[in-house]
Motif scaffolding. Structure first.
Motif, PDB file in Angstrom:
ATOM      1  N   ALA A   1       5.433   9.714  -3.165  1.00 52.77           N
ATOM      2  CA  ALA A   1       4.265  10.476  -3.614  1.00 52.77           C
ATOM      3  C   ALA A   1       4.233  10.540  -5.138  1.00 52.77           C
ATOM      4  CB  ALA A   1       4.303  11.878  -3.023  1.00 52.77           C
ATOM      5  N   HIS A   2       3.086  10.231  -5.706  1.00 54.04           N
ATOM      6  CA  HIS A   2       2.914  10.257  -7.159  1.00 54.04           C
ATOM      7  C   HIS A   2       1.444  10.463  -7.485  1.00 54.04           C
ATOM      8  CE1 HIS A   2       1.793   6.169  -6.039  1.00 54.04           C
ATOM      9  NE2 HIS A   2       1.026   6.181  -7.117  1.00 54.04           N
ATOM     10  N   GLN A   3       1.188  10.802  -8.749  1.00 55.20           N
ATOM     11  CA  GLN A   3      -0.183  10.825  -9.250  1.00 55.20           C
ATOM     12  C   GLN A   3      -0.362   9.632 -10.168  1.00 55.20           C
ATOM     13  OE1 GLN A   3       0.381  14.658 -11.252  1.00 55.20           O
ATOM     14  NE2 GLN A   3      -1.523  15.331 -10.293  1.00 55.20           N
ATOM     15  N   ASP A   4      -1.569   9.092 -10.256  1.00 55.34           N
ATOM     16  CA  ASP A   4      -1.865   8.079 -11.274  1.00 55.34           C
ATOM     17  C   ASP A   4      -2.381   8.869 -12.472  1.00 55.34           C
ATOM     18  OD1 ASP A   4      -1.339   6.408  -9.138  1.00 55.34           O
ATOM     19  OD2 ASP A   4      -3.132   5.194  -9.404  1.00 55.34           O
ATOM     20  N   ARG A   5      -1.538   9.039 -13.484  1.00 54.46           N
ATOM     21  CA  ARG A   5      -1.963   9.934 -14.570  1.00 54.46           C
ATOM     22  C   ARG A   5      -1.602   9.407 -15.945  1.00 54.46           C
ATOM     23  NH1 ARG A   5       2.387  14.605 -13.206  1.00 54.46           N
ATOM     24  NH2 ARG A   5       4.199  13.364 -13.685  1.00 54.46           N
TER      25      ARG A   5
ATOM     26  N   PHE B   1      -6.953  -1.237  -9.606  1.00 49.49           N
ATOM     27  CA  PHE B   1      -7.775  -1.375 -10.811  1.00 49.49           C
ATOM     28  C   PHE B   1      -7.983  -0.004 -11.447  1.00 49.49           C
ATOM     29  CE2 PHE B   1      -8.805  -4.911  -8.077  1.00 49.49           C
ATOM     30  CZ  PHE B   1      -8.817  -5.981  -8.955  1.00 49.49           C
ATOM     31  N   ARG B   2      -7.779   0.025 -12.764  1.00 44.31           N
ATOM     32  CA  ARG B   2      -7.907   1.297 -13.462  1.00 44.31           C
ATOM     33  C   ARG B   2      -8.552   1.102 -14.825  1.00 44.31           C
ATOM     34  NH1 ARG B   2      -1.700   1.996 -12.655  1.00 44.31           N
ATOM     35  NH2 ARG B   2      -1.543   2.976 -10.608  1.00 44.31           N
ATOM     36  N   LYS B   3      -9.148   2.155 -15.311  1.00 46.31           N
ATOM     37  CA  LYS B   3      -9.567   2.184 -16.707  1.00 46.31           C
ATOM     38  C   LYS B   3      -8.495   2.978 -17.429  1.00 46.31           C
ATOM     39  CE  LYS B   3     -13.225   2.699 -19.928  1.00 46.31           C
ATOM     40  NZ  LYS B   3     -12.353   1.915 -20.830  1.00 46.31           N
TER      41      LYS B   3
END
Ligand code: SIN
Ligand code: FE2
Length: 207
Positions: free
Chosen positions: A124-128, A203-205
């Motif tokens: 478990a993680h956040q994309d931050r 995909f991320r900005k």
């Protein structure tokens, strides 16, 4: 879970699953080219543990992890060169998926490639590590099935399971953008085209 349209499921507010949205045969050809320029590697967490999945990147920025922590870089530390360009097919897929999930004008500058073998998982993680949380995340699955889970804004709590199959695209933005999520340990299986492995393109900005 709520069916919005055929093949489009709202997992929770801001998180939309697009079933069988991506043509992964086409993606695999481009992916091969990317990995020839930026090979898969096993990164370490900041505590020095090897990550269970292997990774690479394409696009202007790539996400890396090492003893100094998590961050985006323009240069691949393994090759010393810029990350390979994001194939236009990847870019178009990500934009169209975001749009189908209700997010306009998504222009990703980073694509993280995750490679899972049976027995691997993602905790478990956040994309931050991105600067702009108004942009969604677009996550494409290829190969064998996986069970994704999403918890919520806190790490603890009950989770919702989402089964991801080859071609499925999960978009998370709005309130779900910072939700904790992960992937359960993969069961052994075989995909007719991609073999006994799973790929995930995120995909991320980033900036
Ligand atoms: C991730 O959250 O970074 C990966 C998700 C996935 O592999 O489906
Ligand atoms: Fe993630």
């Amino acid at each position: 879970m709520k069916d919005l349209f055929p093949g489009v499921v709202e997992v929770c507010p801001g998180m939309v699953l697009l079933n069988d949205f991506a043509d992964t045969a086409e993606l695999a050809t481009e992916l091969e080219r990317v990995l020839a320029a930026a090979p898969l590697r096993q990164m370490q967490t900041s505590r020095g543990f090897p990550m269970s999945v292997r990774t690479s990147n394409c696009g202007q920025l790539g996400w890396i992890s090492d003893r100094q922590g998590y961050r985006y870089t323009a240069i691949d530390p393994v090759t010393g060169k810029p990350w390979p360009a994001m194939p236009s097919m990847f870019q178009t897929l990500a934009e169209q998926a975001a749009l189908a999930a209700g997010f306009d004008h998504f222009k990703p500058d980073a694509c993280l490639i995750n490679y899972y073998l049976p027995g691997t998982q993602m905790g478990a993680h956040q994309d931050r590590d991105e600067m702009d949380f108004t942009a969604p995340i677009v996550s494409v699955s290829m190969g064998i099935d996986a069970r994704f889970f999403v918890i919520g804004p806190e790490r603890q709590g009950p989770s919702t399971a989402v089964d991801l199959r080859d071609g499925d695209v999960l978009v998370f933005g709005g309130p779900a953008r910072r939700f904790y999520h992960g992937v359960r340990r993969l069961k052994a299986s075989e995909h007719p085209r991609h073999g006994a492995v799973r790929w995930n393109l995120t995909f991320r900005k980033a900036r």
